[in-house]
Design an enzyme around this catalytic site. Structure first.
Site, short mmCIF file in Angstrom:
data_model
loop_
_atom_site.label_atom_id
_atom_site.label_comp_id
_atom_site.label_asym_id
_atom_site.label_seq_id
_atom_site.Cartn_x
_atom_site.Cartn_y
_atom_site.Cartn_z
N SER A 233 0.86 -1.18 0.00
CA SER A 233 0.00 0.00 0.00
C SER A 233 0.89 1.23 0.00
O SER A 233 2.07 1.17 0.38
CB SER A 233 -0.89 -0.02 1.25
N TYR B 224 -2.18 -1.04 11.08
CA TYR B 224 -2.08 -1.43 9.68
C TYR B 224 -0.87 -0.78 9.01
O TYR B 224 -0.12 -1.44 8.28
CB TYR B 224 -3.37 -1.02 8.95
N LYS C 141 2.37 -2.63 7.22
CA LYS C 141 2.79 -2.40 5.84
C LYS C 141 4.23 -1.90 5.77
O LYS C 141 4.99 -2.27 4.87
CB LYS C 141 1.85 -1.41 5.15
#
Length: 348
Positions: free
Chosen positions: A149, A162, A166
């Site tokens: 991402s 999150y 990542k």
């Protein structure tokens, strides 16, 4: 002495593993591989979603193998990989995509919740990669695709767990890539950095915000991500792909002026991750501890509720896929112009 370059993987009928395949980007990616005639192993926890995804893969022209597994369980992931290898004979491509997340200020996330997101969204990739390499390295061929991402480089508020996962994947993947290059391995690893995508996750993610969770615009359809992942799987020599103009803009802005971006996101990102509706909590902790489709008997599919505003693609995808070709064209053009100018100067 360098090893001879391994022969290319066949274009069709490859043995592919997609984790997080029951919904969202994973579901769309599985269908994209199936449309090429590949054999697709679907790994996820939700049995309803897995069964529906397997049916979709078969209808799209692929061969499906549904394997229920929690990617946070290293032994279970190893067993799942062995089941795939026993069924398909080998593993050509492994796509890490499993997801869990929380939308909340960091101080409102418990240690157990933070740990769980990390175990699924980061360690799930580590365990998946390890399982894939166990089958790829002896054959000296295969590709591992890490679905990342823009948040792998640029953290945003309300998604600390999150974003941390990542970022960790990004560092882990770079380290592994260097090790594979050092040993002259024919196994490749690459990463695909995604923008905001229209997936069901915003209806099942654990949400402690006052409004309903939503992706930060602009939003892209999951098929855009799926096409990029399939392309990356066939071109694993490239270390990274950026999907969407918003991803490119975010990563460039963060590289140039991260402090300015901090202040901009502090002002805008809280509202940008909520829509006008009141937050609902139909599934309690969402998919954090149990699959979202488990107690509800529901297949969520690939798309979320943002179809009307979602983009089908854009020129940035072509630029990302053809960056090498474009760079050579620009270099040749610049060289020709420079040579012409030097010739004119020499004649004076």
């Amino acid at each position: 002495m360098r090893r001879p370059r391994p022969r290319a993987l066949p274009k069709h009928g490859r043995a592919v593993v997609v984790t997080g395949a029951s919904g969202g980007v994973g579901r769309a990616t599985a269908l994209a591989f199936a449309a090429r005639g590949d054999r697709v192993a679907l790994l996820a926890r939700g049995r309803e979603g897995l069964a529906a995804a397997a049916d979709d893969v078969q209808r799209a022209g692929g061969e499906a193998l549904a394997v229920p597994v929690d990617m946070a369980d290293a032994k279970a992931v190893e067993d799942a990989a062995q089941q795939v290898a026993d069924t398909f004979g080998h593993i050509d491509i492994w796509v890490n995509n499993a997801f869990a997340g929380i939308l909340a200020p960091f101080t409102e996330i418990s240690p157990d919740e933070f740990r769980r997101v990390t175990e699924v969204a980061y360690l799930g990739y580590v365990f998946g990669t390890r399982a894939a390499l166990r089958h790829m390295l002896p054959r000296d061929r295969g590709t591992v695709v890490q679905v990342g991402s823009a948040l792998a480089y640029r953290g945003i508020p309300l998604q600390s767990a999150y974003c941390g996962a990542k970022h960790a994947i990004q560092g882990f993947n770079e380290s592994l890539r260097c090790e594979l290059l050092h040993r002259g391995s024919g196994v490749r690893t690459t990463m695909v950095q995604l923008p905001a995508v229209n997936t069901p996750q915003f209806d099942w993610v654990l949400n402690r915000l006052p409004g309903r969770a939503r992706p930060v615009a602009p939003v892209y359809q999951p098929e855009v991500a799926a096409r990029a992942i399939v392309h990356a799987a066939g071109h694993g020599r490239r270390r990274e792909y950026w999907v969407g103009s918003s991803t490119a803009a975010t990563l460039i802005a963060n590289a140039v002026a991260p402090g300015v971006l901090d202040r901009y996101l502090a002002r805008t990102a809280f509202e940008a991750q909520q829509d006008g509706g009141v937050a609902e909590a139909p599934m309690g902790a969402g998919n954090l501890w149990t699959p979202a489709d488990g107690p509800h008997g529901r297949d969520f599919g690939a798309h979320g509720r943002f179809d009307e505003e979602s983009r089908q693609g854009g020129p940035q995808q072509w630029l990302s896929r053809n960056r090498t070709r474009l760079g050579r064209t620009v270099a040749l053009g610049a060289g020709a112009l420079a040579a012409r100018r030097l010739t004119r100067l020499a004649r004076r």
